[in-house]
Structures are given as structure tokens and as C-alpha cells.
Design a protein around this motif. Sequence first.
Motif, PDB file in Angstrom:
ATOM      1  N   GLY A  68     -10.320   5.332  24.239  1.00 28.63           N
ATOM      2  CA  GLY A  68     -10.008   3.948  23.890  1.00 28.63           C
ATOM      3  C   GLY A  68      -8.597   3.824  23.329  1.00 28.63           C
ATOM      4  O   GLY A  68      -7.856   2.902  23.671  1.00 28.63           O
ATOM      5  N   THR A  69      -8.228   4.761  22.470  1.00 31.29           N
ATOM      6  CA  THR A  69      -6.873   4.741  21.905  1.00 31.29           C
ATOM      7  C   THR A  69      -5.833   4.900  22.999  1.00 31.29           C
ATOM      8  O   THR A  69      -4.824   4.194  23.027  1.00 31.29           O
ATOM      9  CB  THR A  69      -6.718   5.889  20.872  1.00 31.29           C
ATOM     10  OG1 THR A  69      -7.854   5.915  20.025  1.00 31.29           O
ATOM     11  CG2 THR A  69      -5.460   5.717  20.045  1.00 31.29           C
ATOM     12  N   ASN A 108      -6.202   4.296  26.279  1.00 32.56           N
ATOM     13  CA  ASN A 108      -6.207   3.093  27.118  1.00 32.56           C
ATOM     14  C   ASN A 108      -5.463   1.939  26.451  1.00 32.56           C
ATOM     15  O   ASN A 108      -4.768   1.171  27.107  1.00 32.56           O
ATOM     16  CB  ASN A 108      -7.644   2.652  27.417  1.00 32.56           C
ATOM     17  CG  ASN A 108      -8.227   3.340  28.650  1.00 32.56           C
ATOM     18  OD1 ASN A 108      -7.532   3.560  29.640  1.00 32.56           O
ATOM     19  ND2 ASN A 108      -9.505   3.692  28.582  1.00 32.56           N
ATOM     20  N   THR A 109      -5.606   1.834  25.144  1.00 31.50           N
ATOM     21  CA  THR A 109      -4.994   0.709  24.432  1.00 31.50           C
ATOM     22  C   THR A 109      -3.507   0.919  24.181  1.00 31.50           C
ATOM     23  O   THR A 109      -2.732  -0.028  24.213  1.00 31.50           O
ATOM     24  CB  THR A 109      -5.718   0.485  23.080  1.00 31.50           C
ATOM     25  OG1 THR A 109      -7.121   0.330  23.327  1.00 31.50           O
ATOM     26  CG2 THR A 109      -5.206  -0.755  22.369  1.00 31.50           C
ATOM     27  N   LEU A 110      -3.107   2.186  23.938  1.00 27.51           N
ATOM     28  CA  LEU A 110      -1.727   2.429  23.484  1.00 27.51           C
ATOM     29  C   LEU A 110      -0.871   3.239  24.448  1.00 27.51           C
ATOM     30  O   LEU A 110       0.318   3.403  24.214  1.00 27.51           O
ATOM     31  CB  LEU A 110      -1.759   3.124  22.120  1.00 27.51           C
ATOM     32  CG  LEU A 110      -2.317   2.251  21.003  1.00 27.51           C
ATOM     33  CD1 LEU A 110      -2.490   3.063  19.733  1.00 27.51           C
ATOM     34  CD2 LEU A 110      -1.393   1.072  20.748  1.00 27.51           C
ATOM     35  N   ASP A 111      -1.467   3.770  25.516  1.00 26.51           N
ATOM     36  CA  ASP A 111      -0.670   4.497  26.503  1.00 26.51           C
ATOM     37  C   ASP A 111       0.032   5.710  25.890  1.00 26.51           C
ATOM     38  O   ASP A 111       1.219   5.939  26.115  1.00 26.51           O
ATOM     39  CB  ASP A 111       0.346   3.532  27.143  1.00 26.51           C
ATOM     40  CG  ASP A 111       1.191   4.195  28.212  1.00 26.51           C
ATOM     41  OD1 ASP A 111       0.727   5.157  28.837  1.00 26.51           O
ATOM     42  OD2 ASP A 111       2.335   3.742  28.409  1.00 26.51           O
ATOM     43  N   VAL A 112      -0.713   6.468  25.107  1.00 24.84           N
ATOM     44  CA  VAL A 112      -0.164   7.699  24.524  1.00 24.84           C
ATOM     45  C   VAL A 112      -1.067   8.818  25.010  1.00 24.84           C
ATOM     46  O   VAL A 112      -2.277   8.745  24.803  1.00 24.84           O
ATOM     47  CB  VAL A 112      -0.185   7.627  22.987  1.00 24.84           C
ATOM     48  CG1 VAL A 112       0.222   8.947  22.380  1.00 24.84           C
ATOM     49  CG2 VAL A 112       0.724   6.501  22.505  1.00 24.84           C
ATOM     50  N   ASP A 113      -0.543   9.820  25.688  1.00 25.89           N
ATOM     51  CA  ASP A 113      -1.443  10.783  26.327  1.00 25.89           C
ATOM     52  C   ASP A 113      -1.478  12.164  25.669  1.00 25.89           C
ATOM     53  O   ASP A 113      -2.047  13.092  26.230  1.00 25.89           O
ATOM     54  CB  ASP A 113      -1.174  10.886  27.838  1.00 25.89           C
ATOM     55  CG  ASP A 113       0.253  11.304  28.143  1.00 25.89           C
ATOM     56  OD1 ASP A 113       1.023  11.519  27.197  1.00 25.89           O
ATOM     57  OD2 ASP A 113       0.579  11.418  29.333  1.00 25.89           O
ATOM     58  N   ALA A 167      -5.460   5.369  33.360  1.00 23.62           N
ATOM     59  CA  ALA A 167      -4.228   5.942  33.911  1.00 23.62           C
ATOM     60  C   ALA A 167      -4.296   7.469  33.998  1.00 23.62           C
ATOM     61  O   ALA A 167      -3.265   8.113  34.230  1.00 23.62           O
ATOM     62  CB  ALA A 167      -3.023   5.508  33.070  1.00 23.62           C
ATOM     63  N   SER A 220      -1.427  10.685  34.285  1.00 19.56           N
ATOM     64  CA  SER A 220      -1.137  11.089  32.916  1.00 19.56           C
ATOM     65  C   SER A 220      -1.195  12.607  32.777  1.00 19.56           C
ATOM     66  O   SER A 220      -1.831  13.285  33.575  1.00 19.56           O
ATOM     67  CB  SER A 220      -2.142  10.460  31.943  1.00 19.56           C
ATOM     68  OG  SER A 220      -2.052   9.059  31.989  1.00 19.56           O
TER      69      SER A 220
END
Lengths: 409, 409
Positions: free
Chosen positions: A328-329, A331-336, A365, A369
Motif C-alpha cells: 500500500g505504501t 502503491n501510494t508513494l512510488d518508493v520501491d 508498478a 520496479s
Amino acid sequence: MPRGPAGGARQADLREHNLAVLAQTLFASDRPLSRADLAARTGMTRSTTSRLVEDLVAARIVTEGVAEPGRRGRPALPLAPARATVVGLGLEANVDYVAGRVLDLAGEVVAEEIRTGDLRGSDPRDVLGELGELGAALTRPAGEVRPTLAGTVLALPGLIDGENGRLMLAPNLGWSDVVPADVLGSETVAALGGSVVLANEAKLAALAAATAAPGRHGEQRTFVYVSAQVGVGAAVVLDGHVMTGPRGWAGEIGHVCVEPDGPRCGCGARGCLEQYAGKRAILANAGLDADSRPADLLAAEHTAGPSGERARQALDRAAWALGVVLAGTVNTLDVDRIVLGGELAPLADRLRPVLLAELTARVLAAPWSDLRVRGAGDDVALATTGGALLALRTVLENPARWVPERTAP
Amino acid sequence: MPRGPAGGARQADLREHNLAVLAQTLFASDRPLSRADLAARTGMTRSTTSRLVEDLVAARIVTEGVAEPGRRGRPALPLAPARATVVGLGLEANVDYVAGRVLDLAGEVVAEEIRTGDLRGSDPRDVLGELGELGAALTRPAGEVRPTLAGTVLALPGLIDGENGRLMLAPNLGWSDVVPADVLGSETVAALGGSVVLANEAKLAALAAATAAPGRHGEQRTFVYVSAQVGVGAAVVLDGHVMTGPRGWAGEIGHVCVEPDGPRCGCGARGCLEQYAGKRAILANAGLDADSRPADLLAAEHTAGPSGERARQALDRAAWALGVVLAGTVNTLDVDRIVLGGELAPLADRLRPVLLAELTARVLAAPWSDLRVRGAGDDVALATTGGALLALRTVLENPARWVPERTAP
């Protein structure tokens, strides 16, 4: 450069500004720079650079080394952050320990101490009193070394009202509405460098994880840092900057929902991540004592029979729950990139496969990613490093305050 | 002011910079400003301000009005964003419609069109061809009005590789790996202002929700914008800035988990928010046709018997799922205002009580927060406004490009 209300350049305070630019440029470098390097990097003239560098040396913020032997011409003296001159103190009260750490401007640990103990339901006055003494002891001048304390930052596992220096709530300590500066008293605060700033422990640990040395970013600049003790906190680091949220309360990932009808949490809700991946939750699920260590968990899972199976399931459940929430984090923030800290750090290799599988299944993504999970290392009190770094940041933001008055020649 | 590598001020390009500062200062104001006001706000001299204002007027970016009657002394002429001179075009392809909207620098809609239709499984060439024609028709000079098109931004409901102008994936359209500029062809791109920039529809809608007029923030500067059509996207707005994420893929809230073992989603995972609060999910749960409108849902819930009960449960389920997921967003990001957009906007009043109850139960900082949920209004194609605003932003970032060459006097 200082600016007018909407961007027009002003001349006032130019020296203060340029001192800060020089100091920050030097500290951001991963190798010593000469005055000429600094002039080139900042666009300032050689003579301005030299005059300001002398101020920084007088302020004990920068040291100027000796020239490399054998070089011809005017020697380029290497400039570097000063050692053991100006220091910052990080203190921490967490559920299982209190800790203090002193860092100098070069990022070296000058002194530190970690004392374990069970702080659930403790009296804030006792704990803060102990931390005050610990801080004073750690920063007491020893022999020839007489560093100046720039300030103290206190890490706490909870919601903080930074403006008023107030801890609002630390559920796992059982503390609420505490103003540490009042509890410590003005004399102790003065001994701690004149200020005791409060900050959330996960954010300070993330700051430490994002920092190579005072004023210098680490290699990894964008990641989610998960800090698990009994509680689970987190901090999102974007391009080297820790997201605090408008009021400083970002990162309460421990109370993000895994299963809406999951186990009851101390916060009153059901299915919070803390009830799956917090230290006590994992140990309870594994059937181990609450004071067991991560190593005990890893050992338990390799015992034969049902107790081994129970430990294995508890670890898989923690990894799965972390995956559900961190997907969820992401998906929400785009940090992989995920960094597991605190008590989860030694478990990172064990948790990674299940956690990554859940991330891969749930992140939209994911095919584009480079999802990665790593441990933050074995430093349990990383938040104290973050606190010391934050205290030292004030020095680099306004080095002019540290330049001694010039005596008439 | 333009700076050297690490902050030293340079003189070059000063005029370009100051033109941008003046334009941005004027556009950020909620009332017309005089040259004197602008000089005061920017710290520039009166003569510099006047010279540059004349450039902005010549560029048709700013208009200078007539003096207020009855005022004595030298008249203070009001300066304001120009109308119908330079415009931006926002286009959108979404699951249920295509749309285009043209905005001028004053934020007025110059032209717009929304065409409904079922675009699931459509051929991107057909849809983009139609959008190209729509854009050309909307920006064609009509009579005396001959605005200049600054550029076009195309909103799409999916993951976008902005650098390469590529749509990677739009699950609900069934599109993947599309480069719209290639499909449109260079002639159409030239007719669309020379560039067709791609952006995610939820982020553009959030930009529109955060903006009062080109270059001017709206009243609400920090919020989570949830954009629901068939898919559910979101964008976090912090202090007026839409968070895009390092690669531009932030905001995929539709794939955040509500229940790990919930209904299967088109993305392959289980229990994604989209399966509870996406338009088709709510309608299916309510037992209504897929082309029903939000008003049909609200009406259905007031019918007697099981069909009314079913609609009621579908709406409650959507509100509850939004609450579970948004509580996670609020816990993680410390943003306590929620704006429901797209198909959820007309349902906001209906969804609010259940959504707020879930937020209040799950947000750790709820006792100190002012949690609020509101609808974004009834503009379904808000993303086209965001696209037009983004296209116009380039004008304010570099107004110098729009100033005509001076002819010798």
C-alpha cells in the motif's frame, strides 16, 4: 542568497548566507576540498572564500590540513569537517531501553551508552531524569577533549507536538501529554546544550539511515524505513529528505490495517500492522518470552516439532503483513526500496522472500520496479544517531553563530 | 536569482528570471496589482518593474486595465492575467468518456467538450485520433478570438512514463505500451501546441482541485484527492504541490488492500480498494447496470425491499473500504482532509458518516485531528482542467519565451 518577499535579491546578511553555503558545500563532499575547490563549487571569489574559510576554522567547524608532500606551487590545503570540537547529542527512550549517543561534525561517535530495561508503564519523570544524567555524563569534558554541545534531540516512540516540545502519546510506553523540558528542568536543559528538541524515533532512525555523515546524504536517497520495536513506526525518505507530514505525525505505519477484523490493537482498532510485525506480537505468536531476541526467534524456527513450526509461522505472518501494508505504501508513494530497522533488521534476510512476494503481487508498478528489501544493520539505537545529526544540522544551517568575535588587530 | 553550481549568484539570464518572478507574483495574487505593488512585493526597482511589465503585456500574458476614476495623483493601473490570449488544452481519455477543455491564463474555460462512451478494450488509435480532432476543434480560432495554444496535456487513467511520453498500463482501458505522440503524428502534435504531455488523471484532477486559477493556489492546500471512475486513483497534495513520486507513479490507491482475501482485482491481487469503491464495483454490488449514474444509486437505496437494502449495503461497503484504506494514508502521511472526486463526488455526503467513523477509529492521531471528507463538485472531467493548468504553467515558468522581439524604434 537572501531574497526579498517574492524573490528579489537583497544584500543584507550576505556573509551569513555565504558562510552557510561554504560549510554545506564542504560537508556535502565525500572528500576534503581545497579553498580553490570550494570557490569553484560555490561560484564565490577566491578572496571571499578564503576569508570565510578562516571564519569556519575559527568556529572549530572546519579543519585545514597540511599540504600533500611533493606537490609544487602554492599548496592546496585540504579542508574537512572538524573532529571532536562541536558535537550533537541524541537521546532515546524506547520500550526496551534508554540510550544516548554523541556525534561530532565528522560523524564520529564520541561517546554512547545503551541501557536495556522494560519501560512499559514507566514514570516519565524517572526515565527522563535518567536520560538527563546519561546525557550530561556522555557530554562531560574528558581530559583534553572539550567539545561544545550544539544541542540535544530526544527520540520518542510516539506522536509529538514539536512546536510545544510535547509528547502527546506514546502508546507502548503508556506515556501521554509529557513536556520533557519541563520535567528535566532548566538547569539540565542548559547542560544539554540549551535545547532539547523532541522527534519521533522512526523518523530520526530514517534520517540516520539516509545520512553518510553530518550534511552529507547517504547512497540510498529514496526509501521507506520501517522501525520496529514493540511498536512499528516508519518514515518515508524522498531524495534524502525525511517526510514528516504537515504536523510531524507521518509514518504511523504500525496502525495501518492488515485485516479489518484482525487482532485488537492497543490503539483500539483491529488488525493493525503492529499486531503482526511488532516485536512482542511476533514473539507471542511464536510462543516465546517477551524478552527474547531476534536471534532466539531464528533459532526457535529450526527446532523440531510444533514449537519450530510456530516460530516459522509467526515469522511468515509478520513478513506477509509487512508485505500487505508496504505494498500500500509503495502503491501510494512510488518508493520501491524498503529498509527494515530496529528489531526487524536482524530478521530482514528471513522475512525478505515472503515480504517481496507479497509486494510483487500487490504493487501495480511491480513489473517496472526494482523492489528491494534490506536490513538497516544491527544498530538498535539508530535514532540516537539521527538525533545527534539533527542537533548538528543547526550548526551547518547557521555557522555564523559559531564564529568568535574578531578582536581588533 | 540564477545561481552557480552551489548557490553563488550569477548575473546571466537575470531578465528571464525577473520576468518569471513578476509574472508568478502577479498570478499568485487574488486581486489585480499595480506596478508599484509588484515592485514592493518583488523587491525590484520601479523602473525595472515597469520595463518588464511592458514585456509581459506585449507577450499577451498580462493586461493593464484603466485607472480607477476619481483617484488623484498618478493613476495606479491594475495589472491582471490576460484573457483569451494564451491558452492551455487538457485532453482526457477515461473508461467512460473522452473530454477536452481549453483554459486561458485567467482560468476561464474558453471551450470544452465531453463525449461519453464505453472505452473498455478500445483501440488506442481510434480514441487518440478522436481526441486529436477534438483538441484541434476546441482550439480553432473563432471569429475575433485568436488565442495562442501553449501546449496540450493528455490525462490517462494509468501508469505513465513521462520522460518517454509513454502510457505503460491503463488496466481499465485495456491499454498498455502506447506512445500517444507517435499515434497522433507530428502534424497533429504541432496543431496541439507543439507538445502533448502525458499525465495521470488523478494527479491532474488533484492539481485542479488545489488551484484557484493559473499560478494561484486554492484555499485548501493539503489533502488527499481520491479520483474514482471505474478505477480508483488518488493524489496527495502537500502545501499546494501534488506528490508525483520519484517515477510519477504515486497515488495508485485503487490497488491498496482492504481485505487480503477479498475479491479478485483486474491487477491480479485480491481485496484492492477498486473492488469496493470503484464505480463498477459499487454498481455491481448494488445490483445496478454498469452504466447507471451516482444519482441512480442514491435513488435505488430509497426503494423498498431487498433491492434498496442491496444498494444501501453497496454504498456502506464502499464507504467502509475507503475508510480502511484512507486511514492508512492518513496514518502514513499525516494529512487529515479527504476530497472525493469523479464518480464519488456526488456520493460524498452519503459516504461521509461511515467513512469518517472508520477514519476516526483507525487514525492514531484522530483525537488531535480535524478529519474531514468532502466532495470535489460535479465536474467529472476535472482532470482536463488540471491538464490545461499544467500546459499554462510553462508560460509562467518562462514568460520570456513569449515576449516578441523588439523592433528598432
